[in-house]
Write a protein that holds these residues in place. Sequence first.
Motif, short mmCIF file in Angstrom:
data_model
loop_
_atom_site.label_atom_id
_atom_site.label_comp_id
_atom_site.label_asym_id
_atom_site.label_seq_id
_atom_site.Cartn_x
_atom_site.Cartn_y
_atom_site.Cartn_z
N ILE A 468 0.86 -1.19 0.00
CA ILE A 468 0.00 0.00 0.00
C ILE A 468 0.90 1.24 0.00
CG2 ILE A 468 -1.89 -1.19 1.15
CD1 ILE A 468 -0.18 1.40 3.18
N PRO A 469 0.52 2.29 -0.73
CA PRO A 469 1.34 3.51 -0.74
C PRO A 469 1.23 4.25 0.59
CG PRO A 469 -0.67 3.83 -2.01
CD PRO A 469 -0.66 2.39 -1.60
N ASN A 470 2.34 4.44 1.24
CA ASN A 470 2.37 5.18 2.51
C ASN A 470 2.40 6.67 2.18
OD1 ASN A 470 2.51 5.81 5.19
ND2 ASN A 470 4.61 5.12 5.48
N ARG A 471 1.23 7.25 2.00
CA ARG A 471 1.11 8.62 1.52
C ARG A 471 1.48 9.63 2.60
NH1 ARG A 471 -1.51 9.31 -3.34
NH2 ARG A 471 -1.49 11.50 -2.80
N ALA A 472 2.03 10.76 2.12
CA ALA A 472 2.29 11.89 3.02
C ALA A 472 1.21 12.95 2.88
CB ALA A 472 3.66 12.50 2.70
N SER A 473 0.48 12.94 1.78
CA SER A 473 -0.63 13.88 1.56
C SER A 473 -1.84 13.10 1.09
CB SER A 473 -0.24 14.91 0.50
OG SER A 473 0.02 14.29 -0.74
N PHE A 474 -3.02 13.74 1.21
CA PHE A 474 -4.28 13.09 0.86
C PHE A 474 -4.37 11.73 1.55
CE2 PHE A 474 -3.33 15.84 -2.81
CZ PHE A 474 -4.46 16.65 -2.78
N VAL A 475 -4.08 11.75 2.84
CA VAL A 475 -4.03 10.51 3.62
C VAL A 475 -5.40 9.91 3.82
CG1 VAL A 475 -1.91 11.16 4.81
CG2 VAL A 475 -4.11 11.84 5.77
N SER A 518 7.10 11.59 2.07
CA SER A 518 6.78 12.04 0.72
C SER A 518 6.01 10.93 0.03
CB SER A 518 8.05 12.37 -0.07
OG SER A 518 8.88 11.21 -0.19
N ASN A 519 5.21 11.31 -0.95
CA ASN A 519 4.41 10.32 -1.65
C ASN A 519 5.31 9.38 -2.47
OD1 ASN A 519 2.03 11.39 -0.68
ND2 ASN A 519 1.75 12.75 -2.44
N PRO A 520 5.09 8.08 -2.37
CA PRO A 520 5.93 7.13 -3.13
C PRO A 520 5.57 7.13 -4.61
CG PRO A 520 4.19 5.95 -2.00
CD PRO A 520 4.05 7.38 -1.57
N GLY A 697 4.88 12.16 -6.99
CA GLY A 697 4.70 10.72 -7.12
C GLY A 697 3.62 10.31 -8.08
N SER A 698 2.93 11.28 -8.69
CA SER A 698 1.83 10.97 -9.58
C SER A 698 2.33 10.72 -11.00
CB SER A 698 0.82 12.12 -9.57
OG SER A 698 -0.16 11.95 -10.57
#
Length: 909
Positions: A468-475, A518-520, A697-698
């Motif tokens: 799962i992406p360990n997001r820093a934003s839009f959690v 940071s977003n992966p 990361g997008s």
Amino acid sequence: MGHGFLIPPFFILIWVVLNGFVNCQQPMVVNIGAIFAYNSVIGRVAKIAIKAAADDINANQNILRGIKLKFILADSECSVFLGSIGAFHVLEGDVVALIGPQSSSIAHMISFIANGLQVPLISFAATDPTLSALQFPFFLRSTQSDSCQMAAMADLINFYGWHEVVSIFVDDDYGRSGISSLEDELAKRMAKTYKIPLPVRANRSDIASLLEKSKSIGARVYVVHVAPDSGLTIFSVAHQLQMMTSGYAWLATDWLSTTLDSSVSRNTPVTILQGVIGLRQYMPPSNQKKAFRSRWKELRQKGLVTVELNNYGLYAYDTVWAVAHSIDEYLKNHGNITFSYNENLQNMNHSSLQLGKLKTFDGGNLLLDILQKTDFTGVTGRVEFDSERNLIGSGYEVINVDSKGIQRIGYWSNYSGFSIAPPVNLNGTYRSDWTIGELKNASWPGGKKDRPRGWVIATNEKPLRIGIPNRASFVEFVTEVHKSHKIQGYCIDVFKAALKFIPYNIPHRFEAFGDGHSNPSFDELVRMVAEDVFDAAVGDITIVTNRTRIADFTQPYAANGLVIVIPLKDTKSSAWVFLKPFTVEMWCVTAGFFIVVGVVIWILEHRINDDFRGPPKQQVITMLLFSFSTLFKTNQESTVSSLGKFVMMVWLFLLMVITSSYTASLTSILTVEQLSSPITGIDTLIASNQPIGYQEGSFVKSYLTNSLNIHPSRLLSLANPEEYAKSLQQGPKNGGVAAIVDELPYIELFLSKYTEFGMVGQMFTRSGWGFAFKRGSPLAVDMSTAILKLVETGELEKIHKEWFCKLGCVAERTHHSDPNQLHLSSFWGLFLLCAIVTLLSLLVFFLRTVRQFIRYKKAQRNLSPSPSSEASNTRCSHVVYTFFDFIDEKEEAIKRMFKQCDHPEQQVN
């Protein structure tokens, strides 16, 4: 001198005569070697079949014409070492051909010897495809190669819809090469195999250990490719390990049919083989085959044979006949059979091995060419070799072991695929008379009739690894809570809800990908799924082309696309905001109609209504203010004439519609924010050359640069919504951005917190979010079905509302390029109706007035005739002035004048 001169010709003559005598003299016996394991499933049958063939040939006067075949046999004892020694022993007997061996490993070794001594080696049971290599030019195969058998096995796997299998094979040339061919064939059909090699002499403990390890793989379809002598032990161990139960599928190559066909008592293995599907080399029915089987049955009844006949026994029988036909053809064309000593071996005479006794067959190449051109019909069918020196086979039978024994459920051929009817030979090409791609219903382990699923995604010991992406934003979508290490988010809830609709348990474990600061990279996450670091990836993963090339995705659970966000401005403080509801054309036409309607009403009411009479200044003011005052319903004047009332009725209806629309439009303008940027869509954004923001990361960056050709220097990576807002507020002049391009779900969440921004234009891509799985994973299909059920039941929408609609769902703030104004085109019908009614009323008024004026002029001429000498132009201008004076008069005065004209005596009195 003279006598010395005559001796050489004399000796030459003697040598020619003797040489011709030797060449013309054919041998009475031709030696043929045979090497195989006597005490083996294939060897026990082959030994009897070879002897039977030799007896038949020696007794047949139509072949070899009295020359006898003599077989020199050697027992390989299933050993490469002993088989090689046996080959040397046989070759010392000046054999012209070697038959056998049955072992592919021994065949590899003897092929080198056959190459050196130029003795054709023809095997009826060595199926290793690599023996057909150019490295072994003297090797021929009188049975079907495993390359053909593995094509049939791969088709069988594909027929039942399996994408992953476990291959159990003996770790020798036969096993490795066969499974390598299977792997290649499965790759063509988008499937794969996990290999489990067994030691050549594996015991029950070795087999049990390897089978236990195979449970962790997940695939429950097993392909067994081993020697006939040891194969049943594998199924016996599997039965003890409860692996011959429902949920498993077991497939076997032709070793199983060979073992079962040779078994005198066939009831014993059925209990441990129930549900197994196997292949058997197909041989078309013939009288020769029927006769040979009857002959074998008689030998069994007499006690001369202790085993049943299998297909390799039939191949051995035809192999002897193929060699006999070739020798017969060789002797017809080339006479005698000769051997010569090998110089290289002669130099080794001092060795105790005595290799110098080995001779090279002088006609080996000629006999080899004849063998390759073999073409006759034997007990196995047509005997003919292809360009790779392999027998051109007829295909395979598909057999199934059930509680009643061995059942044939169909056939396979390389030309027709599967069919329930046997292939028929038509001009050398085998085809099926009946339906292609069909098999009868099979019985499966556990007595089940339904096809096993063939895989287990995960077990408690080895759960599914989900990245799962360990997001820093839009959690809110997905992230790992740092303190509790709990995985949560909208995507996680969707995944867990979908699992409830899958009819089997899936133990799983979430593993965070990324540092959380940071977003992966989502491309990297999908790549790790493809490389088997993760079994699946769950999160806000956009389904794009480059990702679908390496992984399988589910049905999208969230539709999205790319949108543009720019700053908004508030227009409520504008002093001229009240003018915005109408366009300029609308304002002009409306104002014109106010004046026109006022003039028309004045004309219609002036002669009969005192409110519309008086000094000219007062009449002008009344005329202008009357129609405007109708807006507020405060006009003091009232209409009297029927035509005036008719015009007012239509005019008031038009005013009601216009004022209602104006009020609604003004309300919208005063309450809805407008965009402050010249950017109205993706085209103006590309042309603006201003900085553009995108989410870290997008995939948006690669899309903008590769698909839209936007220079990377214009793109600015932003980590979180706070940076979104800050960059938009700063603008391009202060180091910020003019717009942000991101996916719709992120933007909706961003706008729910920052209302001073809005979307512009339309979505310019259409995609969706899905869960990623390894290529060929059947879970991707089942998960897609579960997502569709979430949509149908409304559960997906419910999860969305729980996460993003707690304070009300975000409405799209979309700006269109056209102003939010009322256009003349929306009201032209009403204006046209009003104009028609006004003109008709005015026309009726003028016609009636002209009629009255004509009557008035006649009456006036009767009272005081005018002089006839008056000029015509003077008369016309006088009439016009008189007409306007007539209109200006009150209608009561005109009627009174008409009354006086009709009764002149009353005027005199």
